[in-house]
Write a protein that holds these residues in place. Sequence first.
Motif, PDB file in Angstrom:
ATOM      1  N   ILE A 214     -33.916 -12.520  46.919  1.00 21.14           N
ATOM      2  CA  ILE A 214     -34.430 -13.573  47.587  1.00 21.14           C
ATOM      3  C   ILE A 214     -34.061 -14.976  46.754  1.00 21.14           C
ATOM      4  O   ILE A 214     -34.287 -16.308  47.100  1.00 21.14           O
ATOM      5  N   ASN A 215     -33.632 -14.655  45.713  1.00 23.00           N
ATOM      6  CA  ASN A 215     -33.166 -15.910  44.705  1.00 23.00           C
ATOM      7  C   ASN A 215     -31.858 -16.017  44.995  1.00 23.00           C
ATOM      8  O   ASN A 215     -31.014 -15.224  44.193  1.00 23.00           O
ATOM      9  N   TYR A 216     -31.273 -17.107  45.733  1.00 21.95           N
ATOM     10  CA  TYR A 216     -29.602 -17.145  45.446  1.00 21.95           C
ATOM     11  C   TYR A 216     -28.824 -17.589  44.319  1.00 21.95           C
ATOM     12  O   TYR A 216     -27.744 -17.486  44.220  1.00 21.95           O
ATOM     13  N   LYS A 217     -29.840 -18.187  43.667  1.00 18.48           N
ATOM     14  CA  LYS A 217     -29.117 -18.634  42.176  1.00 18.48           C
ATOM     15  C   LYS A 217     -28.817 -17.359  41.417  1.00 18.48           C
ATOM     16  O   LYS A 217     -27.740 -17.120  40.794  1.00 18.48           O
ATOM     17  N   ASN A 218     -29.391 -16.082  41.682  1.00 18.01           N
ATOM     18  CA  ASN A 218     -29.299 -14.891  41.114  1.00 18.01           C
ATOM     19  C   ASN A 218     -27.869 -14.359  41.655  1.00 18.01           C
ATOM     20  O   ASN A 218     -27.062 -14.007  40.843  1.00 18.01           O
ATOM     21  N   GLU A 219     -27.826 -14.180  42.971  1.00 15.90           N
ATOM     22  CA  GLU A 219     -26.601 -14.028  43.583  1.00 15.90           C
ATOM     23  C   GLU A 219     -25.251 -14.824  43.400  1.00 15.90           C
ATOM     24  O   GLU A 219     -24.183 -14.300  42.964  1.00 15.90           O
ATOM     25  N   ALA A 220     -25.444 -16.248  42.996  1.00 21.72           N
ATOM     26  CA  ALA A 220     -24.495 -16.950  42.514  1.00 21.72           C
ATOM     27  C   ALA A 220     -23.838 -16.492  41.323  1.00 21.72           C
ATOM     28  O   ALA A 220     -22.842 -16.421  40.955  1.00 21.72           O
ATOM     29  N   ARG A 221     -24.837 -16.305  40.282  1.00 27.18           N
ATOM     30  CA  ARG A 221     -24.416 -15.764  38.915  1.00 27.18           C
ATOM     31  C   ARG A 221     -23.689 -14.425  38.941  1.00 27.18           C
ATOM     32  O   ARG A 221     -22.649 -14.085  38.408  1.00 27.18           O
ATOM     33  N   ASN A 222     -24.155 -13.522  40.187  1.00 19.47           N
ATOM     34  CA  ASN A 222     -23.480 -12.232  40.158  1.00 19.47           C
ATOM     35  C   ASN A 222     -21.880 -12.484  40.585  1.00 19.47           C
ATOM     36  O   ASN A 222     -21.226 -11.783  40.309  1.00 19.47           O
ATOM     37  N   LEU A 223     -21.983 -13.352  41.365  1.00 15.96           N
ATOM     38  CA  LEU A 223     -20.625 -13.616  42.026  1.00 15.96           C
ATOM     39  C   LEU A 223     -19.638 -14.121  41.096  1.00 15.96           C
ATOM     40  O   LEU A 223     -18.370 -13.842  41.147  1.00 15.96           O
ATOM     41  N   ASN A 224     -20.007 -15.198  40.344  1.00 10.05           N
ATOM     42  CA  ASN A 224     -19.343 -15.872  39.287  1.00 10.05           C
ATOM     43  C   ASN A 224     -18.903 -14.568  38.176  1.00 10.05           C
ATOM     44  O   ASN A 224     -17.787 -14.660  37.754  1.00 10.05           O
ATOM     45  N   TRP A 225     -19.938 -13.899  37.728  1.00 10.48           N
ATOM     46  CA  TRP A 225     -19.636 -12.817  36.835  1.00 10.48           C
ATOM     47  C   TRP A 225     -18.601 -11.745  37.266  1.00 10.48           C
ATOM     48  O   TRP A 225     -17.594 -11.394  36.611  1.00 10.48           O
ATOM     49  N   PHE A 226     -18.873 -11.297  38.461  1.00  8.85           N
ATOM     50  CA  PHE A 226     -17.759 -10.425  38.978  1.00  8.85           C
ATOM     51  C   PHE A 226     -16.594 -11.129  39.193  1.00  8.85           C
ATOM     52  O   PHE A 226     -15.364 -10.471  39.052  1.00  8.85           O
ATOM     53  N   GLY A 227     -16.501 -12.183  39.826  1.00  8.25           N
ATOM     54  CA  GLY A 227     -15.195 -12.936  39.767  1.00  8.25           C
ATOM     55  C   GLY A 227     -14.424 -13.051  38.464  1.00  8.25           C
ATOM     56  O   GLY A 227     -13.111 -12.877  38.679  1.00  8.25           O
ATOM     57  N   GLN A 228     -15.110 -13.152  37.590  1.00  9.25           N
ATOM     58  CA  GLN A 228     -14.401 -13.357  36.342  1.00  9.25           C
ATOM     59  C   GLN A 228     -14.129 -11.803  35.607  1.00  9.25           C
ATOM     60  O   GLN A 228     -13.008 -11.775  34.939  1.00  9.25           O
ATOM     61  N   GLU A 229     -14.763 -10.927  35.771  1.00  6.27           N
ATOM     62  CA  GLU A 229     -14.775  -9.814  35.299  1.00  6.27           C
ATOM     63  C   GLU A 229     -13.903  -8.602  35.976  1.00  6.27           C
ATOM     64  O   GLU A 229     -13.326  -7.640  35.549  1.00  6.27           O
ATOM     65  N   MET A 230     -13.833  -8.937  37.360  1.00  6.66           N
ATOM     66  CA  MET A 230     -13.054  -7.864  38.063  1.00  6.66           C
ATOM     67  C   MET A 230     -11.620  -8.207  37.904  1.00  6.66           C
ATOM     68  O   MET A 230     -10.998  -8.888  38.171  1.00  6.66           O
TER      69      MET A 230
END
Length: 455
Positions: A214-230
Amino acid sequence: MPTSKKVPTSTLSRSVITGAAVTKIGLKHAGYKVRKAFSAKNANDTNAQTKNTEQSQQQHEEQIGELVFTVLSQLRGTAIKLSQLLSMETDILPETIRNKLKSACHEVPPINRALVRKQMVQELGNTPKQLFKEFDSEAFSAASIGQVHQALSFNNEKLAVKVQYPGIGATIDSDLKMLEKLFWLLAKTTKNMPKKQVFTLVLAEIKNRLSEEINYKNEARNLNWFGQEMKLNGIVIPKVNQQLSTTRILSMEMLNGQHLDKWLDNKPNQLQRNALGQKLFDFFWYSALTLKKIHADPHPGNFLVLGDEQLGVLDFGCVRSLSDDFVDSFTAMMPKIVDSYIFNKNKKALFTSYQALKFIDHSVDFNTFESKIFPDLQYYGQWLGQAYVSKTFDFTTKTPCPGKPDNVSGDAVKFLSGMYSEQPCFDRAHLGLMNLLTQIGANIVTDYSKFITAK
């Protein structure tokens, strides 16, 4: 797409919706039992009676599934997340009900434009017209805790804007209590349901995951992290527009493609199925073994087949980190599952792995494992090991995930002493992967060991 004019957020309003569904399910089940008893009393042909009973049961389960989906669609939030989860669990619900609940993955009635505008003003301080060059007020996708709108930024970026349903965080606890009652009643309508404690465990895990989602800031961090690491080729993860994102609004790159179900409706050839299946398999195991962090919500609505046949991955609200100890213990166990359950050898090595994963307490001896635990687990172990016997596997031949067979004792549960905290989430994601690959019918390389990082 029909629009919901008002999202029920109060405990009372949501209780009324659930109560009405419980009453309808109860009445429908009572009517089914009367018809079943009458049919059995008047049947002369045993074979015909059996066939009619099976058809009647299937029809009954479909009607119950329709009622359950209707109430879950109205409640949204925790309710829809539970629906998505159960649609993937082949040992939780009968297939007829699961098929109906699958539509909850990305076919939920959206909230109206007035509520969207209100949420935008509260979160970003302005109306959609002032925030975006273009904003489609009609959502193109509605999911468990939010809906998604197409938009164009003033920098001409094509965006998918996820808007969280108002008041969603306040409904979690009350929904869990109501839904436990709802699904306990559902369990009484069919013989193909597990015991009550299974739902209790599932609901507890959903609560933990929803607190993050329910905290979209958390999802944004996950998107950024996977985008960099994948680093895998063919995997596309949307980029986040930070200026247009908050706790309840998430603006990200728009990916154009088809959900897996729609893609399969177009009858892709076997080479296309294989290529997509390989991307899904590699994405999961690369995430688990190299990145040690998994996308933990692998239902069809979270994957898009893009125009160039790349795989777009959506919804990173539910992400689970994996400890080194868990990853090491699990990967050490996988070859032993194949040896023991497929080839009936090296059971002592499997026993040791189960202890390392904290499934079995060290006070349990091998003889007890072999005589009381192993027999109960062998059906699932054989199913799990199928895909990993060799370095390739044809998922068109894969059998459905087994539920609890009638002839097992249930003794294994008595010896379950615990597990790593990430185990339930990993297992569900792994099961979801197996189900997706079976649905696609892919023939792929299943050698996950290439993703194990050297130490």
